[in-house]
Design an enzyme around this catalytic site. Structure first.
Site, PDB file in Angstrom:
ATOM      1  N   SER A   1      52.630  52.696  44.362  1.00  0.00           N
ATOM      2  CA  SER A   1      53.389  51.563  44.896  1.00  0.00           C
ATOM      3  C   SER A   1      54.875  51.838  44.765  1.00  0.00           C
ATOM      4  CB  SER A   1      53.046  50.291  44.101  1.00  0.00           C
ATOM      5  OG  SER A   1      53.936  49.238  44.430  1.00  0.00           O
TER       6      SER A   1
ATOM      7  N   TYR B   1      52.226  46.663  35.938  1.00  0.00           N
ATOM      8  CA  TYR B   1      51.918  47.239  37.247  1.00  0.00           C
ATOM      9  C   TYR B   1      52.816  48.436  37.536  1.00  0.00           C
ATOM     10  CZ  TYR B   1      51.038  47.392  42.310  1.00  0.00           C
ATOM     11  OH  TYR B   1      50.707  47.779  43.588  1.00  0.00           O
TER      12      TYR B   1
END
Length: 195
Positions: free
Chosen positions: A133, A145
């Protein structure tokens, strides 16, 4: 009708929605034998898409399942897509959040790759795509994350170096915001954290 036993097999994790769902559909349309792992099987699954319900957080169960699938026939490809995104700020990010994100976003990738690796090595062919990401570069309220998606990049570079002589390529895709269900949950429209 295509002989499915001759189609290259590709395993996709997190395959029931979002990027994983689109990847399954694309690969099936291109003639690959797609097998998707997800917690639930989508209602719109087609005959040319095989889904298996699997809790990828259960690493031992995932290893056993993927090893069984690989024993049936080798896999040509692996798309590690499954992920979770905690949306807590630094002060409220717990070690449990970090461990949970690591289990799914990184360790499940490792377990799936290790289970498929012997078949790819024997065939001297394989294609691995790990989904990271843009958040790997940092994003507010995404400590767990971002950390795990950065880990995916480092892990993938290492795999690429180790597996090149086996004719197995390893690449990373690090998308920015995509209007998937995961993104909309983590960044609801109108919320301050949504950019």
């Amino acid at each position: 009708m295509t002989d499915s036993s001759r189609q290259p097999r590709v395993l996709v994790t997190g395959a029931s929605r979002g990027i994983g769902r689109a990847t399954m559909r694309y690969l099936a349309d291109k003639g690959y034998q797609t097998i998707g792992l997800a917690r639930s099987i989508p209602a719109d699954a087609r005959a040319d898409e095989q889904f298996i319900a699997c809790d990828l957080m259960d690493l031992d169960g995932t290893r056993a399942l993927v090893s069984d699938l690989a024993a049936q026939a080798p896999f040509y490809g692996l798309v590690n897509n499954a992920a979770l995104a905690h949306t807590t700020d630094l002060a409220h990010t717990s070690v449990a959040d970090m461990n949970e994100a690591m289990a799914l976003n990184v360790n499940a990738c490792l377990v799936c790759m290790q289970a498929l690796l012997p078949g790819m090595r024997q065939a001297r062919a394989g294609r691995v795509v790990n989904i990271s990401s843009r958040a790997a570069l940092g994003k507010p309220n995404r400590t767990a994350y971002s950390a795990t998606k950065a880990a995916v990049i480092g892990m993938s570079r290492t795999w690429a170096l180790e597996l090149a002589t086996d004719q197995i390529t390893v690449n990373v895709i690090a998308p920015g915001p995509v209007a998937t269900e995961l993104f909309k949950t983590a960044s609801p429209p109108g919320a301050p954290q949504t950019e």
